[in-house]
Design an enzyme around this catalytic site. Structure first.
Site, PDB file in Angstrom:
ATOM      1  N   THR A 115       0.899  -1.138   0.028  1.00 54.59           N
ATOM      2  CA  THR A 115      -0.058   0.156  -0.169  1.00 54.59           C
ATOM      3  C   THR A 115       0.810   1.315  -0.132  1.00 54.59           C
ATOM      4  O   THR A 115       0.597   2.316  -0.860  1.00 54.59           O
ATOM      5  CB  THR A 115      -0.986  -0.161   0.990  1.00 54.59           C
ATOM      6  N   CYS A 116       2.012   1.218   0.840  1.00 57.07           N
ATOM      7  CA  CYS A 116       2.837   2.547   0.938  1.00 57.07           C
ATOM      8  C   CYS A 116       3.688   2.710  -0.612  1.00 57.07           C
ATOM      9  O   CYS A 116       3.395   3.951  -1.194  1.00 57.07           O
ATOM     10  CB  CYS A 116       3.753   2.272   1.888  1.00 57.07           C
TER      11      CYS A 116
END
Length: 180
Positions: free
Chosen positions: A65-66
């Site tokens: 996600t990052c």
């Protein structure tokens, strides 16, 4: 024996996160000046708090996600943030400086003016009240997924994801829309 050590380690990380927990920073409150690292493990700095800045907190460098949904928006929209009066963008994670430098090189191989800061001890994130127990996924306490827009040394906007695996209130476009 290994399971006893593993359980004890997980309990210690969880207890540490609980002990370090403090009230989450709110708009209008000052940003603590806490040492972080950008260039080398023996060189500390603090986030300069003049003008308007954006601090992007992420749970883990190189995580899906990052790397795929959150930080690329800040890299791609840097000029739009500058046009809205933002001086600098700082990406902060509870990782070491080597990981943060490698992550920046992976996400921006031709370079970027966005700063990637290592909060290797979690001191900055803890002082903001944004540390959470991520031992089940990352093996240790980590930063919640957050964005703080500063005006001088005060938090102007504070956005924190309820679920650290999602980008709903902390995405670059969402934050850009909130800037005057």
């Amino acid at each position: 024996m290994t399971s006893i050590i593993t359980s004890a380690t997980q309990a210690a990380h969880s207890a540490a996160a609980s002990l370090l927990a403090k009230a989450q920073i709110q708009p209008g409150q000052p940003i603590p000046q806490v040492d972080v690292k950008e260039s080398a493990p023996d060189q500390t700095t603090t986030i300069p708090l003049t003008g308007k800045n954006v601090i992007v907190g992420v749970p883990g460098a190189f995580s899906g996600t990052c790397s795929n949904s959150h930080v690329p928006g800040y890299l791609q929209n840097y000029d739009k943030f500058k046009a809205k009066g933002i001086n600098e963008i700082y990406v902060v994670s509870v990782n070491d400086v080597f990981v943060m430098k490698a992550w920046k090189e992976k996400l921006a191989p031709t370079g970027s003016p966005v700063h990637f800061l290592a909060d290797d001890k979690g001191a900055l994130v803890t002082s903001l009240g944004l540390l959470f127990d991520a031992t089940g996924f990352f093996g240790a306490p980590r930063a919640k997924r957050f964005v703080i827009v500063t005006e001088g040394d005060k938090a102007q906007i504070v956005a924190v994801e309820e679920n650290p695996g999602e980008v709903k209130v902390t995405g670059a476009e969402t934050i850009l829309a909130q800037l005057a």
